[in-house]
Design an enzyme around this catalytic site. Structure first.
Site, PDB file in Angstrom:
ATOM      1  N   SER A  90       5.580  -9.214  -5.315  1.00  0.00           N
ATOM      2  CA  SER A  90       6.560  -9.508  -3.853  1.00  0.00           C
ATOM      3  C   SER A  90       7.852  -9.841  -4.465  1.00  0.00           C
ATOM      4  O   SER A  90       8.843  -9.499  -3.695  1.00  0.00           O
ATOM      5  CB  SER A  90       5.999 -10.843  -3.367  1.00  0.00           C
ATOM      6  OG  SER A  90       4.868 -10.814  -2.625  1.00  0.00           O
ATOM      7  N   THR A 143       9.690 -14.059  -2.092  1.00  0.00           N
ATOM      8  CA  THR A 143      10.114 -13.195  -1.142  1.00  0.00           C
ATOM      9  C   THR A 143      11.518 -13.871  -0.483  1.00  0.00           C
ATOM     10  O   THR A 143      12.500 -13.165  -0.667  1.00  0.00           O
ATOM     11  CB  THR A 143       9.253 -12.921   0.246  1.00  0.00           C
ATOM     12  OG1 THR A 143       7.943 -12.667  -0.288  1.00  0.00           O
ATOM     13  CG2 THR A 143       9.557 -11.976   1.108  1.00  0.00           C
ATOM     14  N   GLU A 264       9.818 -14.325   7.007  1.00  0.00           N
ATOM     15  CA  GLU A 264       8.569 -13.791   6.427  1.00  0.00           C
ATOM     16  C   GLU A 264       7.320 -14.396   6.840  1.00  0.00           C
ATOM     17  O   GLU A 264       7.402 -15.700   7.159  1.00  0.00           O
ATOM     18  CB  GLU A 264       8.881 -14.237   4.599  1.00  0.00           C
ATOM     19  CG  GLU A 264       7.800 -13.482   3.984  1.00  0.00           C
ATOM     20  CD  GLU A 264       7.327 -14.041   2.732  1.00  0.00           C
ATOM     21  OE1 GLU A 264       7.845 -15.089   2.249  1.00  0.00           O
ATOM     22  OE2 GLU A 264       6.631 -13.336   1.762  1.00  0.00           O
ATOM     23  N   ASP A 269      -0.305 -12.496   2.974  1.00  0.00           N
ATOM     24  CA  ASP A 269      -0.619 -12.136   1.633  1.00  0.00           C
ATOM     25  C   ASP A 269      -1.614 -12.709   1.219  1.00  0.00           C
ATOM     26  O   ASP A 269      -2.757 -12.721   0.252  1.00  0.00           O
ATOM     27  CB  ASP A 269       0.594 -12.069   0.746  1.00  0.00           C
ATOM     28  CG  ASP A 269       0.498 -11.801  -0.810  1.00  0.00           C
ATOM     29  OD1 ASP A 269      -0.189 -10.838  -1.104  1.00  0.00           O
ATOM     30  OD2 ASP A 269       0.557 -12.838  -1.347  1.00  0.00           O
ATOM     31  N   HIS A 273      -5.404 -12.026  -0.689  1.00  0.00           N
ATOM     32  CA  HIS A 273      -5.788 -12.456  -2.023  1.00  0.00           C
ATOM     33  C   HIS A 273      -7.158 -13.194  -1.848  1.00  0.00           C
ATOM     34  O   HIS A 273      -8.044 -13.182  -2.648  1.00  0.00           O
ATOM     35  CB  HIS A 273      -4.844 -13.553  -2.553  1.00  0.00           C
ATOM     36  CG  HIS A 273      -3.697 -12.472  -3.058  1.00  0.00           C
ATOM     37  ND1 HIS A 273      -3.457 -11.851  -4.232  1.00  0.00           N
ATOM     38  CD2 HIS A 273      -2.292 -12.746  -2.705  1.00  0.00           C
ATOM     39  CE1 HIS A 273      -2.543 -11.412  -4.467  1.00  0.00           C
ATOM     40  NE2 HIS A 273      -1.737 -11.864  -3.632  1.00  0.00           N
ATOM     41  N   ASP A 311       6.224  -5.828   2.114  1.00  0.00           N
ATOM     42  CA  ASP A 311       6.571  -5.617   0.609  1.00  0.00           C
ATOM     43  C   ASP A 311       5.263  -4.673  -0.055  1.00  0.00           C
ATOM     44  O   ASP A 311       5.750  -4.345  -0.868  1.00  0.00           O
ATOM     45  CB  ASP A 311       6.770  -6.790  -0.024  1.00  0.00           C
ATOM     46  CG  ASP A 311       5.654  -7.964  -0.027  1.00  0.00           C
ATOM     47  OD1 ASP A 311       4.721  -7.620   0.722  1.00  0.00           O
ATOM     48  OD2 ASP A 311       5.894  -9.059  -0.517  1.00  0.00           O
ATOM     49  N   HIS A 312       4.394  -4.979   0.312  1.00  0.00           N
ATOM     50  CA  HIS A 312       3.067  -4.400  -0.273  1.00  0.00           C
ATOM     51  C   HIS A 312       1.822  -4.617   0.473  1.00  0.00           C
ATOM     52  O   HIS A 312       2.076  -5.398   1.448  1.00  0.00           O
ATOM     53  CB  HIS A 312       2.741  -4.644  -1.835  1.00  0.00           C
ATOM     54  CG  HIS A 312       2.849  -6.158  -1.618  1.00  0.00           C
ATOM     55  ND1 HIS A 312       1.630  -6.851  -1.637  1.00  0.00           N
ATOM     56  CD2 HIS A 312       3.670  -6.986  -2.298  1.00  0.00           C
ATOM     57  CE1 HIS A 312       1.860  -8.016  -1.776  1.00  0.00           C
ATOM     58  NE2 HIS A 312       3.027  -8.510  -2.275  1.00  0.00           N
TER      59      HIS A 312
HETATM   60 MG    MG Z   1       5.982 -13.559   0.120  1.00  0.00          MG
HETATM   61 ZN    ZN Z   2       0.396 -11.474  -3.090  1.00  0.00          ZN
END
Ligand code: MG
Ligand code: ZN
Length: 393
Positions: A90, A143, A264, A269, A273, A311-312
């Protein structure tokens, strides 16, 4: 008869002049046009769903119904690799999005040689615009930090908090007082520094409870840490993200020079995970509700560019099966507990939103934003570009 005709014609004249008036009013409120009729947005709201890609969006739409983000008129697809890895973290991704430069994983708005990279938020400040950062993680997390400070190690949160003190960002919103307060004041700092006191001396107003969120709109410089570490997972945090957003927008929109606002959805995210699809979908719903609120503002305002991206991807989520009519039979599968190199979507709305279409790199987002605001930035630095070219071959 004559009287009638003359009445009609005077009515027609009225209609024509009213139409002209409306036309000129519309002209006067339409965004400023520059070279090649590009519409220059006064305000930019950038929303980043951390760890969000097409599978996260697809899963959420199948479980929940259609999303605000997919209703936005323009759509692009962006590559996310960092300077040294196909799979970004990130920090490197946020650096690319905030500054238009590739850097190594773990680095926050800084190049490996230590060069500080100006962020779009810092450039907005230079232009006299107001700036705000809001995250559902602590604000020192990679971020949001990549828009405000420069640091080589994303994990050094106490140092990053110190850098926030002189960041000049007008609104620092969400959570994370633990990194700003000494242990003696209920925080986690061992150096005894009270950064909140330092920031109050610089004119920041401090909010630390939910019921005072709406006071954000009363202050030009605000820190609002509603939780000591991170906001609670959605739906536990209820509508805090929307309230923080709306209250900030009330104030930001008062600056005649405009504003830059980064929001954000941090915990999409974390759910990835965790391989926790239920949590991921809840976080997606909250993030999308915030997008709905932002789009409502932008529609009324007419001078605000809204960019939604990521971001991904996180979790390598795939959706291999699912019968219609029974959402329980909808199957998903996480292939990793980490990030993946998958491309991510971008949705845009507002003045010059059409520039954000097609397939491009995450560094292009900031390059386009800087360029709209009058600063030209060169193409990606050579190493990142080579990596990008080798992918395309
Ligand atoms: Mg982040
Ligand atoms: Zn992550």
């Amino acid at each position: 008869m004559r009287t009638k005709i003359s009445k009609e014609s005077s009515l027609n004249t009225h209609i024509v002049s009213i139409l002209f008036l409306i036309f000129f009013l519309l002209l006067s409120i339409s965004p400023e046009k520059k070279n090649n009729q590009l519409a220059i947005p006064k305000n930019v709201i950038l929303l980043i769903g951390d760890g969000m890609s097409y599978s996260q969006i697809t899963a959420t739409e199948y479980f929940h119904g259609s999303l605000n983000m997919t209703s936005m008129p323009y759509h692009g697809t962006i590559s996310t690799h960092s300077l040294n890895r196909r799979v970004t973290d990130s920090a490197a991704a946020a650096t690319a999005i905030a500054t238009s430069h590739k850097t190594r994983n773990g680095m926050v708005a800084i190049l490996p040689d230590g060069t500080h990279l100006q962020t779009i938020a810092q450039y907005a400040l230079e232009m006299g615009k107001s700036t705000a950062l809001l995250a559902s993680s602590h604000i020192t997390h990679a971020t949001p930090a990549a828009f405000a400070v420069h640091h080589k190690k994303r994990g050094e949160y106490f140092n990053i908090a110190e850098l926030f003190v002189n960041s000049d960002i007008n609104m620092i919103l969400g959570a994370g007082s633990d990194y700003f307060l000494p242990e003696s004041d209920g925080g986690k700092r061992k150096d005894g520094k009270n950064l909140i006191t330092e920031m109050k001396e610089q004119g920041y107003f401090y909010i630390n409870i939910d019921k005072n969120i709406e006071q954000i709109s009363e202050h030009e410089k605000v820190i609002a840490f509603i939780e000591p570490m991170n906001l609670k997972p959605y739906p536990e945090r209820a509508d805090q993200m929307i309230r923080l957003t709306n209250s900030a927008l009330l104030r930001l929109s008062q600056n005649p020079e405009g504003f830059f606002f980064m929001i954000e959805g941090s915990q999409i995210d974390w759910a990835g995970h965790d391989r926790n699809a239920d949590w991921m979908i809840q976080e997606m719903i909250d993030f999308d509700n915030v997008i709905g609120s932002v789009l409502e503002f932008a529609e009324k305002d007419g001078n605000t560019l809204v960019v939604v991206t990521s971001d991904h991807e996180t979790g390598g989520l795939t959706l291999p099966a699912g019968r219609f009519g029974n959402s329980d039979e909808f199957r998903y599968k996480f292939s990793t507990r980490r990030h993946t190199a998958q491309q991510v979507p971008l949705f845009s709305y507002g003045p010059s939103a059409e520039l954000f279409t097609g397939s491009f790199d995450n560094t292009d987002i900031a390059r386009k934003l800087f360029s709209l605001w009058g600063k030209q930035i060169e193409e990606p630095d050579s190493i990142g570009m080579e990596l990008h070219q080798s992918i395309k071959k």
